[in-house]
Design a protein around this motif. Structure first.
Motif, short mmCIF file in Angstrom:
data_model
loop_
_atom_site.label_atom_id
_atom_site.label_comp_id
_atom_site.label_asym_id
_atom_site.label_seq_id
_atom_site.Cartn_x
_atom_site.Cartn_y
_atom_site.Cartn_z
N VAL A 176 0.86 -1.19 0.00
CA VAL A 176 0.00 0.00 0.00
C VAL A 176 0.89 1.23 0.00
CG1 VAL A 176 -1.71 1.34 1.27
CG2 VAL A 176 -1.90 -1.16 1.18
N VAL B 128 -3.33 5.14 -0.25
CA VAL B 128 -3.89 6.13 0.66
C VAL B 128 -3.48 7.51 0.14
CG1 VAL B 128 -3.85 7.09 3.00
CG2 VAL B 128 -3.85 4.60 2.65
N ILE C 293 1.37 5.54 0.04
CA ILE C 293 0.78 6.81 0.44
C ILE C 293 1.19 7.87 -0.57
CG2 ILE C 293 0.66 8.61 2.20
CD1 ILE C 293 1.20 6.52 4.30
N ARG D 233 -3.01 3.62 6.16
CA ARG D 233 -2.23 2.67 5.35
C ARG D 233 -2.15 1.31 6.04
NH1 ARG D 233 3.07 1.04 6.03
NH2 ARG D 233 3.91 -0.08 4.23
#
Length: 329
Positions: free
Chosen positions: A212, A237, A214, A305
């Motif tokens: 994931v 995110v 950011i 996250r």
């Protein structure tokens, strides 16, 4: 005060609290101290408790990984199942707010779990590691912390993992809970909780790898930062301006991305919540939520996250991910 019969496991991961240098050395400090060294530096630490020590890692906080913490959560569950009454984790402060939150997601036992560390290493005057370790052990040995999930104890303040953040790079009072405050304090060696929080459901253990990313909004930031994210990540995110806003040029690329992978909308401010329908301009929170983004609610981008990552690693589908974020609003 601690129950005389309670057993506490101190698990060390390294970090500043374990850093020093050999006498006569020049230059900076590195992680050298064992858990036994840390415990021996605090006279009376074992009063009323039976303390055992486990050296799990010995690295700077910045070098810990999600897999390290997932393995630690498994180890803590095993120890809790065999009768350990409470746990204290010592580690570097760089990632303490993130490891605490991830443990809060993955650790499902009721035995108290307390994280702490130090801002001043053992070679410095006024090193704060011993006092923080003592306060953490006292908190973990108190029955009031049972069933609360992961807590962070620092400078005699007790913080919930879901709220705590590192807010200063060098101060010994580096941790705070913006918008919430500490849930308690350690006073005269005893933990005193002012209030407690309802515990959220734990996330199942990981079954597959996931990534994931950011993405931070910046003044005049180009939407090209979103290019190829669906190829490189399983989720994203967005650390958005204010209450959940991005440049208007980001709207369509984010919609296209959200059609392929989960995209979570968080505020980069560090306090407060993403809104739902106050603003209606292109790139506003209502525009982005209508385009399929998932609101992080009050979670900051780093915790958002980890919540997304933990669920993706557990094999969750989109509906489960959305429900997990809805639960935390």
């Amino acid at each position: 005060m601690p129950d005389q019969s309670r057993s506490i496991l101190v698990v060390t991961l390294g970090g500043t609290i374990a850093m020093t240098k050999i006498s006569g050395e020049t230059g900076g400090v590195t992680p050298r101290l064992t858990g036994a060294d840390l415990v021996a530096a605090v006279p009376g630490l074992d009063e009323g408790t039976a303390i055992t020590v486990e050296d799990f890692r010995r690295v700077p906080g910045a070098s810990l990984t999600v897999d390290d913490i997932a393995e630690l959560a498994r180890r803590l569950r095993e120890a809790a199942a065999t009768g350990t009454d409470g746990f204290v984790i010592t580690q570097g402060t760089d990632t303490l707010e993130e490891t605490a939150f991830l443990l809060d997601l993955l650790y499902d036992a009721d035995a108290p779990l307390v994280l702490t560390g130090a801002m001043r290493n053992a070679a410095m005057p006024g090193a704060d590691g011993p006092a923080n370790l003592l306060a953490a052990v006292r908190t973990a040995a108190g029955t009031d912390a049972r069933g609360l999930g992961a807590l962070v104890v620092f400078a005699d303040e007790i913080h919930a993992a879901r709220h705590v953040r590192k807010v200063h790079s060098t101060s010994i009072a580096a941790f705070a809970s913006p918008g919430a405050g500490p849930i308690g304090h350690v006073i005269e060696g005893a933990p005193r909780l002012h209030f407690t929080l309802e515990r959220h459901r734990p996330v199942p253990p990981p079954v597959r790898p996931a990534a994931v990313e950011i993405v931070h909004t910046t003044l005049g930031g180009d939407s090209s930062v979103l290019d190829d994210l669906a190829r490189r990540a399983d989720g994203v995110v967005v650390a958005a301006f204010g209450a959940g806003h991005v440049p208007q040029t980001w709207g369509e690329p984010l919609q296209a991305l959200a059609e392929r992978i989960p995209v979570v909308l968080a505020s980069r401010t560090g306090a407060g919540s993403v809104l739902a329908g106050t603003y209606a301009f292109p790139g506003s929170e209502s525009d982005l939520l209508a385009r399929g983004l998932i609101s992080a609610g009050p979670l900051d981008p780093y915790k958002a996250r980890l919540l997304l990552l933990a669920h993706l690693r557990a094999g969750a589908d989109r509906a489960t991910v959305e429900a997990a974020f809805t639960e935390r609003r």
